[in-house]
Design a protein around this motif. Structure first.
Motif, PDB file in Angstrom:
ATOM      1  N   THR A  97       1.527  17.045 -26.397  1.00 42.68           N
ATOM      2  CA  THR A  97       1.575  17.264 -24.743  1.00 42.68           C
ATOM      3  C   THR A  97       1.917  15.825 -24.176  1.00 42.68           C
ATOM      4  OG1 THR A  97      -0.912  16.971 -24.698  1.00 42.68           O
ATOM      5  CG2 THR A  97       0.063  19.064 -24.656  1.00 42.68           C
ATOM      6  N   PRO A  98       2.508  15.719 -23.006  1.00 43.43           N
ATOM      7  CA  PRO A  98       2.910  14.433 -22.507  1.00 43.43           C
ATOM      8  C   PRO A  98       2.327  13.413 -22.777  1.00 43.43           C
ATOM      9  CG  PRO A  98       3.411  16.179 -20.827  1.00 43.43           C
ATOM     10  CD  PRO A  98       2.271  16.907 -22.202  1.00 43.43           C
ATOM     11  N   VAL A  99       2.733  12.312 -23.157  1.00 40.70           N
ATOM     12  CA  VAL A  99       2.101  11.164 -23.576  1.00 40.70           C
ATOM     13  C   VAL A  99       2.759   9.952 -22.569  1.00 40.70           C
ATOM     14  CG1 VAL A  99       1.320  11.487 -25.691  1.00 40.70           C
ATOM     15  CG2 VAL A  99       3.644  10.615 -25.526  1.00 40.70           C
ATOM     16  N   PHE A 100       3.547  10.224 -21.755  1.00 42.09           N
ATOM     17  CA  PHE A 100       4.205   9.050 -20.732  1.00 42.09           C
ATOM     18  C   PHE A 100       3.314   8.722 -19.772  1.00 42.09           C
ATOM     19  CE2 PHE A 100       6.950  12.841 -22.212  1.00 42.09           C
ATOM     20  CZ  PHE A 100       7.381  12.419 -23.127  1.00 42.09           C
ATOM     21  N   ILE A 101       3.683   7.578 -18.983  1.00 49.33           N
ATOM     22  CA  ILE A 101       3.281   6.881 -17.911  1.00 49.33           C
ATOM     23  C   ILE A 101       2.938   8.314 -16.670  1.00 49.33           C
ATOM     24  CG2 ILE A 101       3.364   5.407 -15.846  1.00 49.33           C
ATOM     25  CD1 ILE A 101       3.294   3.699 -18.096  1.00 49.33           C
ATOM     26  N   SER A 102       1.759   8.108 -16.431  1.00 46.63           N
ATOM     27  CA  SER A 102       1.304   9.362 -15.321  1.00 46.63           C
ATOM     28  C   SER A 102       0.166   8.898 -14.705  1.00 46.63           C
ATOM     29  CB  SER A 102       0.721  10.600 -16.210  1.00 46.63           C
ATOM     30  OG  SER A 102       0.340  11.451 -15.286  1.00 46.63           O
ATOM     31  N   PRO A 103      -0.212   9.252 -13.346  1.00 43.80           N
ATOM     32  CA  PRO A 103      -1.387   9.143 -12.822  1.00 43.80           C
ATOM     33  C   PRO A 103      -2.437  10.280 -13.109  1.00 43.80           C
ATOM     34  CG  PRO A 103       0.520   9.754 -11.183  1.00 43.80           C
ATOM     35  CD  PRO A 103       1.037   9.638 -12.538  1.00 43.80           C
ATOM     36  N   MET A 104      -2.043  10.971 -14.129  1.00 46.73           N
ATOM     37  CA  MET A 104      -2.978  12.011 -14.660  1.00 46.73           C
ATOM     38  C   MET A 104      -3.698  13.066 -13.707  1.00 46.73           C
ATOM     39  SD  MET A 104      -2.839  11.245 -18.051  1.00 46.73           S
ATOM     40  CE  MET A 104      -1.968  10.156 -18.771  1.00 46.73           C
ATOM     41  N   ASN A 105      -2.998  13.437 -12.668  1.00 45.38           N
ATOM     42  CA  ASN A 105      -3.479  14.294 -11.831  1.00 45.38           C
ATOM     43  C   ASN A 105      -3.555  15.572 -12.509  1.00 45.38           C
ATOM     44  OD1 ASN A 105      -4.054  12.724  -9.708  1.00 45.38           O
ATOM     45  ND2 ASN A 105      -1.986  12.769  -8.889  1.00 45.38           N
ATOM     46  N   ASP A 106      -2.468  15.931 -13.314  1.00 50.15           N
ATOM     47  CA  ASP A 106      -2.307  17.103 -14.236  1.00 50.15           C
ATOM     48  C   ASP A 106      -2.239  16.901 -15.625  1.00 50.15           C
ATOM     49  OD1 ASP A 106      -2.134  19.803 -14.711  1.00 50.15           O
ATOM     50  OD2 ASP A 106      -0.010  19.893 -14.189  1.00 50.15           O
ATOM     51  N   ASN A 107      -3.068  15.893 -16.077  1.00 49.51           N
ATOM     52  CA  ASN A 107      -3.443  15.296 -17.345  1.00 49.51           C
ATOM     53  C   ASN A 107      -1.861  15.073 -17.984  1.00 49.51           C
ATOM     54  OD1 ASN A 107      -5.781  15.598 -17.103  1.00 49.51           O
ATOM     55  ND2 ASN A 107      -6.362  17.304 -18.447  1.00 49.51           N
ATOM     56  N   GLY A 108      -0.948  14.414 -17.366  1.00 46.30           N
ATOM     57  CA  GLY A 108       0.269  13.998 -17.928  1.00 46.30           C
ATOM     58  C   GLY A 108       1.540  14.688 -17.667  1.00 46.30           C
ATOM     59  N   TYR A 109       1.212  15.961 -17.136  1.00 45.64           N
ATOM     60  CA  TYR A 109       2.331  17.026 -16.594  1.00 45.64           C
ATOM     61  C   TYR A 109       2.898  16.423 -15.440  1.00 45.64           C
ATOM     62  CZ  TYR A 109       1.972  19.747 -20.603  1.00 45.64           C
ATOM     63  OH  TYR A 109       1.890  20.255 -21.979  1.00 45.64           O
ATOM     64  N   ASP A 110       2.476  15.184 -14.942  1.00 45.15           N
ATOM     65  CA  ASP A 110       2.824  14.638 -13.796  1.00 45.15           C
ATOM     66  C   ASP A 110       3.412  13.295 -14.241  1.00 45.15           C
ATOM     67  OD1 ASP A 110       0.293  14.144 -14.221  1.00 45.15           O
ATOM     68  OD2 ASP A 110      -0.285  13.281 -12.377  1.00 45.15           O
ATOM     69  N   VAL A 111       4.637  13.225 -14.708  1.00 44.95           N
ATOM     70  CA  VAL A 111       5.185  12.009 -15.307  1.00 44.95           C
ATOM     71  C   VAL A 111       5.752  11.020 -14.148  1.00 44.95           C
ATOM     72  CG1 VAL A 111       6.949  11.280 -17.024  1.00 44.95           C
ATOM     73  CG2 VAL A 111       5.828  13.450 -17.117  1.00 44.95           C
ATOM     74  N   ALA A 112       5.326   9.728 -14.575  1.00 46.68           N
ATOM     75  CA  ALA A 112       5.826   8.508 -13.794  1.00 46.68           C
ATOM     76  C   ALA A 112       7.034   7.726 -14.170  1.00 46.68           C
ATOM     77  CB  ALA A 112       4.623   7.955 -13.073  1.00 46.68           C
ATOM     78  N   ASP A 113       6.943   7.803 -15.522  1.00 49.49           N
ATOM     79  CA  ASP A 113       7.961   7.148 -16.114  1.00 49.49           C
ATOM     80  C   ASP A 113       8.327   7.896 -17.534  1.00 49.49           C
ATOM     81  OD1 ASP A 113       9.743   5.469 -17.748  1.00 49.49           O
ATOM     82  OD2 ASP A 113       9.024   3.745 -16.852  1.00 49.49           O
ATOM     83  N   TYR A 114       9.443   8.351 -17.666  1.00 48.39           N
ATOM     84  CA  TYR A 114       9.636   9.423 -19.121  1.00 48.39           C
ATOM     85  C   TYR A 114      10.127   8.499 -20.231  1.00 48.39           C
ATOM     86  CZ  TYR A 114      10.256  13.253 -15.821  1.00 48.39           C
ATOM     87  OH  TYR A 114       9.919  14.189 -14.961  1.00 48.39           O
TER      88      TYR A 114
END
Ligand code: TEU
Length: 554
Positions: free
Chosen positions: A48-65
């Motif tokens: 599951t997403p490991v990219f930079i994220s504020p983690m509001n949806d545990n990484g499904y909110d990506v801030a830098d891909y």
């Protein structure tokens, strides 16, 4: 490429294995558990997403891909994982969230500053008479539009308001996204899962939905096939052997055939969720209803036959990070924990398609059984808690619904052993451990008839048996109230799969279905989740939650 002999393992990174004691699973943790996964016998690991994220949806909110979130580790950690997995014959699949970005993404931040280039990366619209542009609902509750005062406009977010939908109409956006896929391909990634990818093509006209929540306007939208073909051509399609799976929300069979038939050059396979709504009351997830077994079979049958007829490819699964654990849902996680875990696995692993195993499923992890709202972390769960409170449902009932339906049921940390941090962490886990029946990987593996070893056998069967990989599918006893039986056939060879979904003993007559009795030379037991086969004359008896797989050769 054909992936019918492959099995994929899904890792919800945040809950798999914590290597540094901060209570959060990370990439180095995965690397440390590779021999366990190799032993299981899976071919690909979907992270599951490991990219930079504020983690509001545990990484499904990506801030830098293109960057790894520090909570998951570093780029070097990922490179090491790719390399180490490869040594063990496993490929890494990354999760591409391209329907939306986090509002913390640089593109959205520039859009908010009024940069017209980046404003056109998203979907901004004027309101209608002081109300949002349309009445569409967010999948996480509430209206799907968020007001931006400085523009007197709203932006679309089909999910959380911190997940702004991208404007796929904009060619620059599409090219940015294809570049991201190519960036990861160059790093040696073997495949991709594309998050809610059938929602990316929005209609030309944004209008109110008087019949529903808006989904009919953007699900499998007008340009979806065009976009997927372009994505394929400009990125992973250039690598013959890359594996792709699209997560398809509320989709149709007709579209899934097109998404996954190799001649269409879109994706390798698709997930759909129709079979996981059989415990929704009138389509409402936030209700309590025992699962409808007949409906489950009908859905499986409809998709199996339809995809087979048109050469589409299905991902086979019950569990993922958005779903309650299947053994607690369609099985019996107390009295028949082991039997029903294995039976459920059999029921899908022998189907036509590509099986997915979700972390912990291979030793029977159960629902969370949380008893307080404070134990939940998921944004969808906490939003719905508030919505149901506003609807004046009693607290007790809301908690009962969450216990059955919350996505956190699938997100509690992997229970590796019985020690304090359950072998997951030396610190405090970010979400409590599941409180259900005590299971752990270590405990299960010690047992001769472990669930883990049964999964190993299912995987080996698929790999060694062309009937399971390539054979046709046909349902038997379609209306039986507790059996799900089907036959796979390739030329003269057949594999018969019998599954009893309940705790009452049933019988299956071989002769009535044109099969020879079990004592004939050409009939062979491939696998059962009981010690030995139980027969009465030419009939097979199926004990509580029993599965039987039999091969019949000419
Ligand atoms: O899920 C899409 C999705 O449709 C589910 O979240 C669904 O809305 C929910 O289970 C209904 O109850 C994907 C991801 O798997 C999920 O984790 C993300 O939250 C979502 O997309 C947004 O990116």
């Amino acid at each position: 490429m054909n992936f019918n002999d492959k099995v994929i393992y899904q890792i919800y990174v945040k809950s798999f294995m914590d290597s540094n004691g901060d209570g959060l699973g990370d990439i180095a943790g995965i690397t440390s558990r590779l021999s366990y996964l190799e032993k299981l016998g899976v071919d690909y690991l979907w992270l599951t997403p490991v990219f930079i994220s504020p983690m509001n949806d545990n990484g499904y909110d990506v801030a830098d891909y293109r960057k790894i979130d520090p909570s998951f580790g570093t780029m070097e950690d990922l490179e090491e994982l790719i390399e180490e997995a490869k040594k063990r014959g496993m490929g890494i699949m990354l999760d591409m969230v391209f329907n939306h970005t986090s509002t913390a993404h640089e593109w959205f931040q520039k859009a908010l500053l009024g940069d017209p280039k980046y404003k056109d990366y998203y979907i901004f619209k004027k309101g209608a008479d002081g109300a949002p542009p349309t009445n569409w609902e967010s999948k996480f509750g509430g209206n799907a539009w968020e007001y931006v005062p400085q523009f007197d406009e709203y932006y679309l977010h089909l999910f959380d308001k911190t997940q702004a939908d991208l404007n796929w109409e904009n060619e620059e956006v599409r090219n940015e996204l294809y570049d991201i896929v190519n960036f990861w391909l160059d790093k040696g990634v073997s495949g991709f899962r594309f998050d809610v990818v059938n929602l990316i093509s929005k209609p030309d006209l944004f209008e109110n939905d008087d019949l529903g929540d808006g989904r009919r306007f953007y699900t499998d939208g007008p340009k979806i096939h065009q976009y997927l073909k372009e994505l394929n051509r400009k990125s992973f399609g250039q690598k013959e052997d890359s594996l792709t799976v699209g997560e398809m929300s509320s989709t149709s069979l007709e579209n899934c055939v097109r998404y996954s038939n190799p001649s269409e050059k879109e994706l390798s396979m698709v997930f759909n969720f129709h079979h996981l709504k059989v415990d929704y009351e009138k389509g409402d997830k936030w209700s309590l209803k025992p699962f409808d077994f007949q409906e489950l079979k009908e859905i499986f049958d409809h998709w199996q036959t339809g995809m087979q007829e048109h050469q589409g490819n299905m991902a086979l699964f019950y569990n993922n990070h958005d779903q309650p654990r299947v053994v607690s849902r369609f099985g019996n996680d107390k009295k028949y924990h082991k039997e029903s875990s294995k039976m459920l696995a059999t029921s899908i692993h022998m189907l036509r398609g590509i099986p997915y195993i979700y972390q912990g499923e291979e030793f029977g992890m159960t629902n969370a059984y949380f008893t307080s709202i404070h134990e939940y972390r998921d944004v969808e769960s906490t939003n719905y808690y508030e919505i149901l409170r506003k609807e004046r449902l009693p607290e007790e009932q809301i908690l009962e619904i969450l216990q059955a339906k919350s996505r956190d049921n699938g997100r509690t940390p992997v229970l590796w052993n019985d020690e304090e941090g359950r072998g997951f962490t030396h610190g405090t886990p970010w979400i409590p451990f599941a409180k259900g029946p005590s299971v752990s990987a270590e405990k299960d593996l010690k047992e001769e008839d472990s669930i883990f070893s049964y999964y190993q056998k299912l995987i080996k069967l698929r790999k060694s048996n062309p009937v399971i990989q390539e054979g046709t599918y046909e349902i038997l006893e379609k209306d039986h109230p507790s059996l799900f039986c089907y036959v796979r056939a390739l030329g003269e060879k057949k594999v018969l799969v019998l599954n009893n979904f309940y705790d009452k003993e049933e019988e299956f007559s071989l002769i009535n279905h044109g099969f020879p009795p079990v004592d004939e030379r050409n009939v062979r037991l491939l696998l059962t989740n009981y010690n030995e086969l139980c027969t009465k004359d030419e009939k097979i008896c199926l004990r509580p939650y029993e599965s039987v797989i039999i091969s019949v050769e000419p």
